[in-house]
Each structure stands twice: as C-alpha cells, then as structure tokens.
Scaffold this motif. Structure first.
Motif, PDB file in Angstrom:
ATOM      1  N   SER A   1     -16.483   0.098  36.757  1.00  0.00           N
ATOM      2  CA  SER A   1     -17.305  -0.605  35.781  1.00  0.00           C
ATOM      3  C   SER A   1     -16.671  -1.936  35.409  1.00  0.00           C
ATOM      4  N   ASP A   2     -17.475  -2.793  34.850  1.00  0.00           N
ATOM      5  CA  ASP A   2     -16.927  -4.068  34.413  1.00  0.00           C
ATOM      6  C   ASP A   2     -16.455  -3.964  32.964  1.00  0.00           C
ATOM      7  N   ASN A   3     -15.826  -5.037  32.502  1.00  0.00           N
ATOM      8  CA  ASN A   3     -15.369  -5.114  31.117  1.00  0.00           C
ATOM      9  C   ASN A   3     -14.427  -3.958  30.767  1.00  0.00           C
ATOM     10  N   CYS A   4     -13.488  -3.632  31.671  1.00  0.00           N
ATOM     11  CA  CYS A   4     -12.537  -2.552  31.412  1.00  0.00           C
ATOM     12  C   CYS A   4     -11.440  -3.022  30.459  1.00  0.00           C
ATOM     13  N   LYS A   5     -10.910  -2.085  29.719  1.00  0.00           N
ATOM     14  CA  LYS A   5      -9.836  -2.384  28.773  1.00  0.00           C
ATOM     15  C   LYS A   5      -8.714  -1.365  28.959  1.00  0.00           C
ATOM     16  N   VAL A   6      -7.493  -1.854  29.115  1.00  0.00           N
ATOM     17  CA  VAL A   6      -6.328  -0.981  29.240  1.00  0.00           C
ATOM     18  C   VAL A   6      -5.492  -1.137  27.973  1.00  0.00           C
ATOM     19  N   THR A   7      -5.228  -0.035  27.301  1.00  0.00           N
ATOM     20  CA  THR A   7      -4.467  -0.070  26.055  1.00  0.00           C
ATOM     21  C   THR A   7      -3.127   0.646  26.247  1.00  0.00           C
ATOM     22  N   PHE A   8      -2.048  -0.024  25.891  1.00  0.00           N
ATOM     23  CA  PHE A   8      -0.724   0.586  25.867  1.00  0.00           C
ATOM     24  C   PHE A   8      -0.429   1.000  24.424  1.00  0.00           C
ATOM     25  N   THR A   9      -0.207   2.286  24.206  1.00  0.00           N
ATOM     26  CA  THR A   9       0.077   2.779  22.863  1.00  0.00           C
ATOM     27  C   THR A   9       1.543   3.205  22.775  1.00  0.00           C
ATOM     28  N   ASN A  10       2.302   2.565  21.893  1.00  0.00           N
ATOM     29  CA  ASN A  10       3.713   2.912  21.679  1.00  0.00           C
ATOM     30  C   ASN A  10       3.842   3.803  20.446  1.00  0.00           C
ATOM     31  N   THR A  11       4.494   4.939  20.634  1.00  0.00           N
ATOM     32  CA  THR A  11       4.721   5.876  19.541  1.00  0.00           C
ATOM     33  C   THR A  11       6.219   6.060  19.343  1.00  0.00           C
ATOM     34  N   ARG A  12       6.676   5.852  18.115  1.00  0.00           N
ATOM     35  CA  ARG A  12       8.113   5.981  17.848  1.00  0.00           C
ATOM     36  C   ARG A  12       8.582   7.404  18.141  1.00  0.00           C
ATOM     37  N   LYS A  13       9.709   7.512  18.828  1.00  0.00           N
ATOM     38  CA  LYS A  13      10.261   8.812  19.164  1.00  0.00           C
ATOM     39  C   LYS A  13      10.877   9.471  17.932  1.00  0.00           C
ATOM     40  N   SER A  14      11.118  10.761  18.058  1.00  0.00           N
ATOM     41  CA  SER A  14      11.771  11.518  16.990  1.00  0.00           C
ATOM     42  C   SER A  14      13.207  11.819  17.363  1.00  0.00           C
ATOM     43  N   ALA A  15      14.023  11.993  16.343  1.00  0.00           N
ATOM     44  CA  ALA A  15      15.416  12.402  16.520  1.00  0.00           C
ATOM     45  C   ALA A  15      15.625  13.727  15.795  1.00  0.00           C
ATOM     46  N   THR A  16      16.385  14.609  16.420  1.00  0.00           N
ATOM     47  CA  THR A  16      16.753  15.875  15.796  1.00  0.00           C
ATOM     48  C   THR A  16      18.182  15.764  15.289  1.00  0.00           C
ATOM     49  N   VAL A  17      18.348  15.946  13.987  1.00  0.00           N
ATOM     50  CA  VAL A  17      19.673  15.889  13.372  1.00  0.00           C
ATOM     51  C   VAL A  17      20.064  17.299  12.940  1.00  0.00           C
ATOM     52  N   PHE A  18      21.175  17.786  13.464  1.00  0.00           N
ATOM     53  CA  PHE A  18      21.682  19.103  13.098  1.00  0.00           C
ATOM     54  C   PHE A  18      22.639  18.955  11.919  1.00  0.00           C
ATOM     55  N   ILE A  19      22.350  19.661  10.848  1.00  0.00           N
ATOM     56  CA  ILE A  19      23.254  19.723   9.707  1.00  0.00           C
ATOM     57  C   ILE A  19      24.151  20.932   9.940  1.00  0.00           C
ATOM     58  N   LYS A  20      25.386  20.670  10.316  1.00  0.00           N
ATOM     59  CA  LYS A  20      26.319  21.737  10.685  1.00  0.00           C
ATOM     60  C   LYS A  20      27.247  22.038   9.516  1.00  0.00           C
ATOM     61  N   LYS A  21      27.365  23.317   9.201  1.00  0.00           N
ATOM     62  CA  LYS A  21      28.157  23.739   8.053  1.00  0.00           C
ATOM     63  C   LYS A  21      29.228  24.727   8.491  1.00  0.00           C
ATOM     64  N   THR A  22      30.493  24.425   8.158  1.00  0.00           N
ATOM     65  CA  THR A  22      31.611  25.315   8.455  1.00  0.00           C
ATOM     66  C   THR A  22      32.289  25.685   7.143  1.00  0.00           C
ATOM     67  N   LEU A  23      32.586  26.967   6.962  1.00  0.00           N
ATOM     68  CA  LEU A  23      33.248  27.453   5.755  1.00  0.00           C
ATOM     69  C   LEU A  23      34.564  28.113   6.141  1.00  0.00           C
ATOM     70  N   ASN A  24      35.662  27.527   5.675  1.00  0.00           N
ATOM     71  CA  ASN A  24      36.992  28.107   5.868  1.00  0.00           C
ATOM     72  C   ASN A  24      37.439  28.716   4.544  1.00  0.00           C
ATOM     73  N   ASP A  25      37.196  30.003   4.391  1.00  0.00           N
ATOM     74  CA  ASP A  25      37.455  30.634   3.100  1.00  0.00           C
ATOM     75  C   ASP A  25      37.781  32.100   3.313  1.00  0.00           C
ATOM     76  N   ILE A  26      39.053  32.458   3.147  1.00  0.00           N
ATOM     77  CA  ILE A  26      39.438  33.861   3.352  1.00  0.00           C
ATOM     78  C   ILE A  26      39.021  34.749   2.190  1.00  0.00           C
ATOM     79  N   LEU A  27      38.579  34.136   1.086  1.00  0.00           N
ATOM     80  CA  LEU A  27      38.185  34.939  -0.071  1.00  0.00           C
ATOM     81  C   LEU A  27      36.698  35.237  -0.111  1.00  0.00           C
ATOM     82  N   ALA A  28      35.911  34.591   0.724  1.00  0.00           N
ATOM     83  CA  ALA A  28      34.460  34.788   0.693  1.00  0.00           C
ATOM     84  C   ALA A  28      34.117  36.147   1.295  1.00  0.00           C
TER      85      ALA A  28
END
Length: 277
Positions: free
Chosen positions: A54-81
């Motif tokens: 067909s005529d009058n074609c349109k090509v669109t580039f769509t940019n979507t921001r990527k995601s990041a996964t952040v791990f919140i890591k917790k370590t407990l050094n406690d012999i009394l717990a």
C-alpha cells in the motif's frame, strides 16, 4: 517506495542499555506488510519490511525504557538471635536531577517509595528484590528499631562500589551517603548487621607476699560463642598479682566469672566499673 518493494529502516541507538525498541508499521489500508527481520537488542536497530502493498506507509520506532532488578541483600551476624527478626527497608526513587520519581508506579511503588521487609535469624542471609526504571537514582534505607540500633553495627554497600559503616547507636535509619544511579539491569544493595561487642578488663589484686597464679573461668550465656579465646562460651586462664585479662564478648550476653581460690585465701572485695564510672 514502489509497491512490492522491500524497505529497510535503521535506527542508530546509542542508548541500547537504556531502551528496548519495538517496530510498528501502519499503512493507509491497515497492517498489510510482512515483518521479515528486526534486531531490537543491537546498538543498531534494523527493521526490514518485504512486499509492501500500500502507499502512504508509516514505520514507527517505539523506545521503551528498560527495567533494572535491584536485590536488597540482608546478612545478620548474631549468635544471640534465636527467633526470627523482621527488618524493614524503605526504597526511594529519584530522577537524575535528584527530584522524586513520582511518575513511576510499577512494582508497588507509590509516591516514589516502597517498603520492603525481610525476616531472618542467627547468621541467615536473605534477599528481596525491587524492579525500577534503569538509569534512575535510588536510596535504600534500613529502618531499625531503637533496640536493633543499640544491638548492631551496619555495613552498607552498593554493587561493591559505594560503602559505609554505621556504628552510632542513635542512628536507626541506615543507608549510604547520597544516591546511587542504577545503570545495569541487575544490582545489589547489601546490608550486614553485626552484633556489637563489649570489652571487659579483668584485673587480679593479691594482698599477700606470694606470687601465686589463680585460675579463672569465664562462662557466657551464649554457649555457641567461639571467638576471642572462648570455646562454647567458656574461657579459662590464670592471673597473678597485678595481671589483667581482656575479654571481648557479644553485647547483651550474661557473663559469670569464677575464681579458683586455695584454702589459704578469701575474697576481700570485688569491684566493677563501667565506662570509667
């Protein structure tokens, strides 16, 4: 382009780590093309459309921001717990200019904030994760109770690069100095809580003319303490007149100090001071 031709469109994207790219072509008579090829994960993004009808074609580039996964890591050094403890974290998102990223409402964020809890005990290591826009700035704060702040020091680091040690018992909100920018698709924000220790100086005074050695046994309520000369919470040593022994023990334990006396001696006095007073 002539009807029936093949069209190749290329976007030179220098932000390949930031955006995903999808391709949409809209013709004047609807979607009447064949998508032959696309390479959305390359720095050069290419879309190729074959047999254009067909005529009058349109090509669109769509940019979507990527995601990041952040791990919140917790370590407990406690012999009394002995029971599970719950630790609370507040994640805050910011734009690159330092203003709050309130527009982001994904992954449970509201007004650029999200509360995360992690439960663990003893020397456990656990992680929780948050999903944020890549390139955003982030602050994660561990929100300790006053009792937890008195019991633990905290080491904080982000991706092994930014780090800080907090020892002030009055500080309950523990985090890094300043914001960190999350530029990779995975990152780790780590918190290590370590039970504080106290130092006890034990001194022997003998009112007599003999330079005898007197045996001492120190027993802790923490029978799993195997550090600073203690074995299963017990340490033994001898002292003569004027000698001192330094004891480093976990804060919060109960300590029992026993002196082995011969039949020729008796205890005249026991004195204890704390913090010089």
């Amino acid at each position: 382009v002539p009807e029936g031709a093949t069209l190749t469109v290329q976007e030179n994207d220098t932000f390949v780590k930031v955006y995903d790219t999808s391709f949409v072509q809209i013709g004047s008579q609807g979607t009447d093309y064949d998508l032959a090829h696309s390479s959305p994960n390359q720095e050069t993004r290419t879309a190729q459309f074959a047999n254009i009808k067909s005529d009058n074609c349109k090509v669109t580039f769509t940019n979507t921001r990527k995601s990041a996964t952040v791990f919140i890591k917790k370590t407990l050094n406690d012999i009394l717990a002995v029971e599970n403890q719950t630790f609370t974290f507040k994640a805050e998102l910011f734009n690159t200019d330092g203003t709050k990223l309130t527009a982001y409402t994904g992954d449970g964020f509201s007004s650029a904030e999200k509360i995360v809890t992690i439960s663990l005990k003893d020397t456990d290591v656990e992680s929780a994760k948050i999903v944020i826009p890549i390139g955003a700035k982030l602050c994660v704060t561990e929100q300790l109770t006053s009792d937890q702040a008195k019991a633990y020091t905290t080491d904080v680091n982000f991706n092994g690069q930014e780090s800080k040690t907090i020892t002030d018992e009055a500080v309950t909100g523990r985090t890094l100095d300043g914001l960190v920018q999350v530029d990779d698709q995975e990152a780790v924000y780590e918190f290590v809580n370590t039970r504080r220790t106290v130092t006890i100086t034990l001194k022997k005074i003998l009112n007599g003319t003999y330079n005898e050695a007197f045996p001492f046994t120190v027993t802790l309520s923490a029978t799993n303490y195997n550090s600073e000369g203690f074995v299963n919470g017990v340490r033994t040593f001898n002292l003569v007149h004027g000698q001192e022994e330094i004891l480093i023990i976990p804060k919060g334990v109960t300590i029992t100090i026993e002196e082995g006396l011969g039949v020729d001696y008796y205890v005249e006095s026991i004195e204890a001071t704390q913090d010089g007073g």
